[in-house]
Design an enzyme around this catalytic site. Structure first.
Site, PDB file in Angstrom:
ATOM      1  N   ARG A 144      30.190  43.456  34.473  1.00 55.73           N
ATOM      2  CA  ARG A 144      29.604  43.353  35.821  1.00 55.73           C
ATOM      3  C   ARG A 144      30.086  44.555  36.645  1.00 55.73           C
ATOM      4  O   ARG A 144      30.908  45.326  36.222  1.00 55.73           O
ATOM      5  CB  ARG A 144      29.889  42.004  36.492  1.00 55.73           C
ATOM      6  CG  ARG A 144      31.228  41.374  36.304  1.00 55.73           C
ATOM      7  CD  ARG A 144      32.404  42.040  36.979  1.00 55.73           C
ATOM      8  NE  ARG A 144      32.180  42.347  38.374  1.00 55.73           N
ATOM      9  CZ  ARG A 144      32.894  43.227  39.045  1.00 55.73           C
ATOM     10  NH1 ARG A 144      33.876  43.902  38.447  1.00 55.73           N
ATOM     11  NH2 ARG A 144      32.664  43.479  40.308  1.00 55.73           N
ATOM     12  N   GLY A 145      29.487  44.660  37.869  1.00 55.95           N
ATOM     13  CA  GLY A 145      29.807  45.821  38.715  1.00 55.95           C
ATOM     14  C   GLY A 145      28.736  46.877  38.506  1.00 55.95           C
ATOM     15  O   GLY A 145      28.417  47.236  37.362  1.00 55.95           O
ATOM     16  N   ARG A 188      19.979  41.373  35.201  1.00 59.27           N
ATOM     17  CA  ARG A 188      20.362  41.184  36.615  1.00 59.27           C
ATOM     18  C   ARG A 188      19.506  42.139  37.463  1.00 59.27           C
ATOM     19  O   ARG A 188      19.412  43.325  37.144  1.00 59.27           O
ATOM     20  CB  ARG A 188      21.865  41.452  36.806  1.00 59.27           C
ATOM     21  CG  ARG A 188      22.731  40.493  35.985  1.00 59.27           C
ATOM     22  CD  ARG A 188      24.196  40.585  36.403  1.00 59.27           C
ATOM     23  NE  ARG A 188      24.423  39.997  37.706  1.00 59.27           N
ATOM     24  CZ  ARG A 188      25.541  40.196  38.415  1.00 59.27           C
ATOM     25  NH1 ARG A 188      26.497  40.964  37.936  1.00 59.27           N
ATOM     26  NH2 ARG A 188      25.697  39.622  39.597  1.00 59.27           N
ATOM     27  N   GLN A 202      35.638  37.529  42.070  1.00 63.14           N
ATOM     28  CA  GLN A 202      35.952  38.890  41.589  1.00 63.14           C
ATOM     29  C   GLN A 202      37.169  39.478  42.312  1.00 63.14           C
ATOM     30  O   GLN A 202      37.906  40.282  41.740  1.00 63.14           O
ATOM     31  CB  GLN A 202      34.748  39.824  41.787  1.00 63.14           C
ATOM     32  CG  GLN A 202      33.556  39.526  40.899  1.00 63.14           C
ATOM     33  CD  GLN A 202      32.564  38.606  41.570  1.00 63.14           C
ATOM     34  OE1 GLN A 202      32.912  37.769  42.400  1.00 63.14           O
ATOM     35  NE2 GLN A 202      31.300  38.729  41.197  1.00 63.14           N
ATOM     36  N   ASP A 248      25.882  47.849  45.476  1.00 61.39           N
ATOM     37  CA  ASP A 248      25.014  47.628  44.317  1.00 61.39           C
ATOM     38  C   ASP A 248      23.719  48.412  44.429  1.00 61.39           C
ATOM     39  O   ASP A 248      23.071  48.715  43.434  1.00 61.39           O
ATOM     40  CB  ASP A 248      24.714  46.142  44.152  1.00 61.39           C
ATOM     41  CG  ASP A 248      25.941  45.431  43.630  1.00 61.39           C
ATOM     42  OD1 ASP A 248      26.800  45.066  44.439  1.00 61.39           O
ATOM     43  OD2 ASP A 248      26.066  45.309  42.402  1.00 61.39           O
ATOM     44  N   ASN A 286      25.260  44.710  48.792  1.00 58.95           N
ATOM     45  CA  ASN A 286      26.515  44.529  48.058  1.00 58.95           C
ATOM     46  C   ASN A 286      26.810  43.028  47.955  1.00 58.95           C
ATOM     47  O   ASN A 286      26.029  42.193  48.423  1.00 58.95           O
ATOM     48  CB  ASN A 286      27.655  45.288  48.758  1.00 58.95           C
ATOM     49  CG  ASN A 286      28.901  45.390  47.895  1.00 58.95           C
ATOM     50  OD1 ASN A 286      28.806  45.743  46.712  1.00 58.95           O
ATOM     51  ND2 ASN A 286      30.051  45.093  48.440  1.00 58.95           N
ATOM     52  N   LYS A 287      27.906  42.723  47.333  1.00 61.71           N
ATOM     53  CA  LYS A 287      28.293  41.329  47.076  1.00 61.71           C
ATOM     54  C   LYS A 287      28.145  40.440  48.316  1.00 61.71           C
ATOM     55  O   LYS A 287      28.491  40.853  49.420  1.00 61.71           O
ATOM     56  CB  LYS A 287      29.747  41.331  46.570  1.00 61.71           C
ATOM     57  CG  LYS A 287      30.358  39.983  46.283  1.00 61.71           C
ATOM     58  CD  LYS A 287      29.541  39.131  45.342  1.00 61.71           C
ATOM     59  CE  LYS A 287      29.232  39.806  44.021  1.00 61.71           C
ATOM     60  NZ  LYS A 287      28.137  39.137  43.266  1.00 61.71           N
TER      61      LYS A 287
HETATM   62  O1  MRU Z   1      28.121  40.329  40.805  1.00 64.87           O
HETATM   63  P1  MRU Z   1      28.960  41.544  40.513  1.00 64.87           P
HETATM   64  O2  MRU Z   1      30.375  41.218  40.214  1.00 64.87           O
HETATM   65  O3  MRU Z   1      28.328  42.440  39.492  1.00 64.87           O
HETATM   66  O4  MRU Z   1      28.926  42.312  41.904  1.00 64.87           O
HETATM   67  C1  MRU Z   1      29.668  43.487  42.047  1.00 64.87           C
HETATM   68  C2  MRU Z   1      29.678  44.004  43.418  1.00 64.87           C
HETATM   69  O5  MRU Z   1      29.015  43.494  44.304  1.00 64.87           O
HETATM   70  C3  MRU Z   1      30.462  45.233  43.662  1.00 64.87           C
HETATM   71  O6  MRU Z   1      30.998  45.245  44.939  1.00 64.87           O
HETATM   72  C4  MRU Z   1      29.515  46.434  43.503  1.00 64.87           C
HETATM   73  O7  MRU Z   1      28.852  46.374  42.276  1.00 64.87           O
HETATM   74  C5  MRU Z   1      30.201  47.705  43.597  1.00 64.87           C
HETATM   75  S1  MRU Z   1      31.074  48.009  42.116  1.00 64.87           S
HETATM   76  C6  MRU Z   1      31.722  49.569  42.129  1.00 64.87           C
END
Ligand code: MRU
Length: 341
Positions: free
Chosen positions: A48-49, A91, A197, A238, A247-248
């Site tokens: 993920r990320g 995703r 996370q 993202d 973003n998250k």
């Molecule tokens: O759902 P995830 O864990 O993939 O979401 C990740 C995030 O929202 C991070 O903040 C984002 O990808 C930046 S990672 C460098």
């Protein structure tokens, strides 16, 4: 502890990474030999990320090419297109995944040479995507560290660290670079419900590096800001679109609170996260399983029959963003205006 510098690596036809769903208590190494295995790892958030999703998708196409029995270039391109469809359905929100797939497919279609040469090209292009991400994060760290002062406490949300990228991290790259410059800084990490996370990954990375970190629940952000405990916020992204940062989930809340308290709100992301052809209205925000909210681990905490909305990302309009740190430098409000052009 996970000791490799890189979160994802290509090793002679095998993609090696760490299972992030098992961290911080178990270090399980995944060795994947097919695109389907990578797609499954992405879906289940073992990988993920945003930047890591880009590198993983690229390596998944490299696996497709490397293990293919296609007799000619056209057949291999068809196999790559099918693999790309599988990956695109994992995703929807982080643009890096789509960006990496498009880059590899475009390169493959324009490639002139035989099927073996095309395979070698795809493997090297995937490796290049990974190398470029590692280099971009170092540069983001270098630029971003200029914004961090000795004695600062930085609040970060989710995990934008080495684990979310190929190496070093974006938001955590900025924090790491400031720390490596000798600045005495501290970090406040939000736990980041529901997948945790922040609690599971950001805390793990910072404790491992010896950088002081305090974990808070997501709903403490307003309180710590009001108490003067935060000097700046640094988060990842993202997708960065013409008018917003995606973003998250929870990032928007943090940004609004930062503005209310006059705290700079910085976004650290490589250019592979920029998607300046579209606006936030066009972005698909991933909704995930209700079970992530109704259960903590395997224990149900919400009444049977309750409806759940579990959106994984939110939209922070650019008016809340003080600056975006990318590998080319620091972008401010006047640069954001050019996004709309
Ligand atoms: O759902 P995830 O864990 O993939 O979401 C990740 C995030 O929202 C991070 O903040 C984002 O990808 C930046 S990672 C460098």
């Amino acid at each position: 502890m996970y000791e490799k510098t890189r979160t994802i690596e290509w090793e002679n036809g095998i993609v090696v990474t760490i299972d992030q769903a098992k961290l911080p208590f178990e270090t399980v190494i995944l060795e994947m030999k097919s695109c389907k295995e990578v797609a499954e790892a992405i879906k289940s958030m073992k990988i993920r990320g945003a930047p890591l999703l880009g590198a993983a998708a690229a390596f998944a196409l490299a696996l497709t090419a490397y293990h293919s029995r296609a007799g000619n270039k056209e057949q291999l391109v068809k196999e790559l297109e099918s693999a790309a469809e599988i990956l695109k359905n994992t995703r929807p929100t982080a643009v890096n995944l789509f960006w990496a797939i498009e880059r590899i497919l475009k390169g493959a279609k324009n490639f002139s040479g035989n099927v073996n040469a095309l395979t070698a090209f795809i493997v090297s292009e995937a490796q290049k995507i990974a190398d470029e991400d590692a280099a971009a994060n170092r540069r983001i760290g270098k630029y971003g560290a200029e914004l961090i002062h000795d004695g600062d406490t930085i609040l970060t949300h989710c995990n934008a660290g080495a684990l979310a990228t190929v190496e070093y991290g974006t938001a955590l790259g900025v924090i790491r670079a400031a720390w490596e410059q000798g600045k005495m800084i501290r970090v406040i990490a939000t736990e980041t419900r529901p997948k945790l996370q922040g609690a599971r990954l950001t805390a793990y990375e910072l404790v491992r590096d010896g950088i002081g970190v305090t974990l808070i629940t997501d709903n403490m952000v307003g309180y710590v800001m009001q108490k003067g405990l935060v000097n700046e916020v640094v988060v990842g992204a993202d997708r960065i679109v013409k008018d917003a940062v995606i973003n998250k989930i929870g990032t928007f809340t943090v940004a609004v609170l930062a503005k209310e308290h006059d705290i700079p709100f910085y976004v650290a992301a490589p250019k592979s996260t920029f998607d300046l052809k579209i606006t936030s209205e066009d972005v698909i925000i991933e909704n995930r399983s209700p079970k992530e909210v109704t259960h903590i681990g395997s224990i149900r905490v919400a009444a049977e029959g309750v409806k759940v909305l579990n959106s994984a990302f939110d939209i922070t309009p650019l008016k809340y963003v003080t600056a975006i740190i990318c590998e080319s430098g620091i972008l401010y409000k006047e640069d954001f205006d050019k996004f709309k052009a």
